[in-house]
Design a protein around this motif. Structure first.
Motif, mmCIF file in Angstrom:
data_model
loop_
_atom_site.group_PDB
_atom_site.id
_atom_site.type_symbol
_atom_site.label_atom_id
_atom_site.label_comp_id
_atom_site.label_asym_id
_atom_site.label_seq_id
_atom_site.Cartn_x
_atom_site.Cartn_y
_atom_site.Cartn_z
ATOM 1 N N LEU A 3 0.837 -1.194 0.000
ATOM 2 C CA LEU A 3 0.000 0.000 0.000
ATOM 3 C C LEU A 3 0.875 1.249 0.000
ATOM 4 O O LEU A 3 0.589 2.220 -0.701
ATOM 5 N N LEU A 4 1.965 1.210 0.763
ATOM 6 C CA LEU A 4 2.876 2.352 0.809
ATOM 7 C C LEU A 4 3.473 2.626 -0.568
ATOM 8 O O LEU A 4 3.485 3.769 -1.027
ATOM 9 N N SER A 5 3.946 1.600 -1.244
ATOM 10 C CA SER A 5 4.560 1.798 -2.554
ATOM 11 C C SER A 5 3.544 2.335 -3.562
ATOM 12 O O SER A 5 3.858 3.233 -4.351
ATOM 13 N N GLN A 19 10.862 10.115 -10.656
ATOM 14 C CA GLN A 19 11.538 9.600 -9.472
ATOM 15 C C GLN A 19 12.751 10.466 -9.135
ATOM 16 O O GLN A 19 13.027 10.724 -7.969
ATOM 17 N N GLU A 20 13.450 10.923 -10.152
ATOM 18 C CA GLU A 20 14.618 11.776 -9.947
ATOM 19 C C GLU A 20 14.224 13.091 -9.277
ATOM 20 O O GLU A 20 14.887 13.552 -8.346
ATOM 21 N N LEU A 32 16.659 4.768 -3.017
ATOM 22 C CA LEU A 32 15.630 4.536 -2.003
ATOM 23 C C LEU A 32 14.233 4.789 -2.578
ATOM 24 O O LEU A 32 13.307 4.014 -2.332
ATOM 25 N N ILE A 33 14.074 5.851 -3.359
ATOM 26 C CA ILE A 33 12.780 6.141 -3.993
ATOM 27 C C ILE A 33 12.352 4.941 -4.835
ATOM 28 O O ILE A 33 11.209 4.483 -4.753
ATOM 29 N N ARG A 34 13.262 4.438 -5.625
ATOM 30 C CA ARG A 34 12.946 3.283 -6.485
ATOM 31 C C ARG A 34 12.592 2.048 -5.664
ATOM 32 O O ARG A 34 11.644 1.329 -5.985
#
Length: 69
Positions: A3-5, A19-20, A32-34
């Motif tokens: 759910l978080l992702s 993402q960058e 970490l974002i990825r």
């Protein structure tokens, strides 16, 4: 996916960020974002809250709920 992702990815896209760009705005590493968006389940809560803060959100203790993926 967790759910978080799903939430992070949806909020990022709603705000028109790559993402960058999210990495730069949050001060967190691109890796970490990825990992978060890919469903990594083990990470530091302070880092997740640092990211969620950009969207006016935070992690909080809540009753465990089962979500359909």
């Amino acid at each position: 996916m967790t759910l978080l992702s799903k939430t992070i990815k949806a909020k990022r896209k709603e705000n028109g960020l790559t993402q960058e760009e999210l990495s730069l705005k949050s001060g967190l590493g691109l890796r970490l974002i990825r990992e978060i968006e890919q469903g990594k389940t083990s990470m530091r809560m302070d880092k997740v809250n640092q990211l969620l803060q950009l969207f006016g959100m935070e992690l909080i203790p809540a009753p465990k709920t089962t979500y359909n993926e």
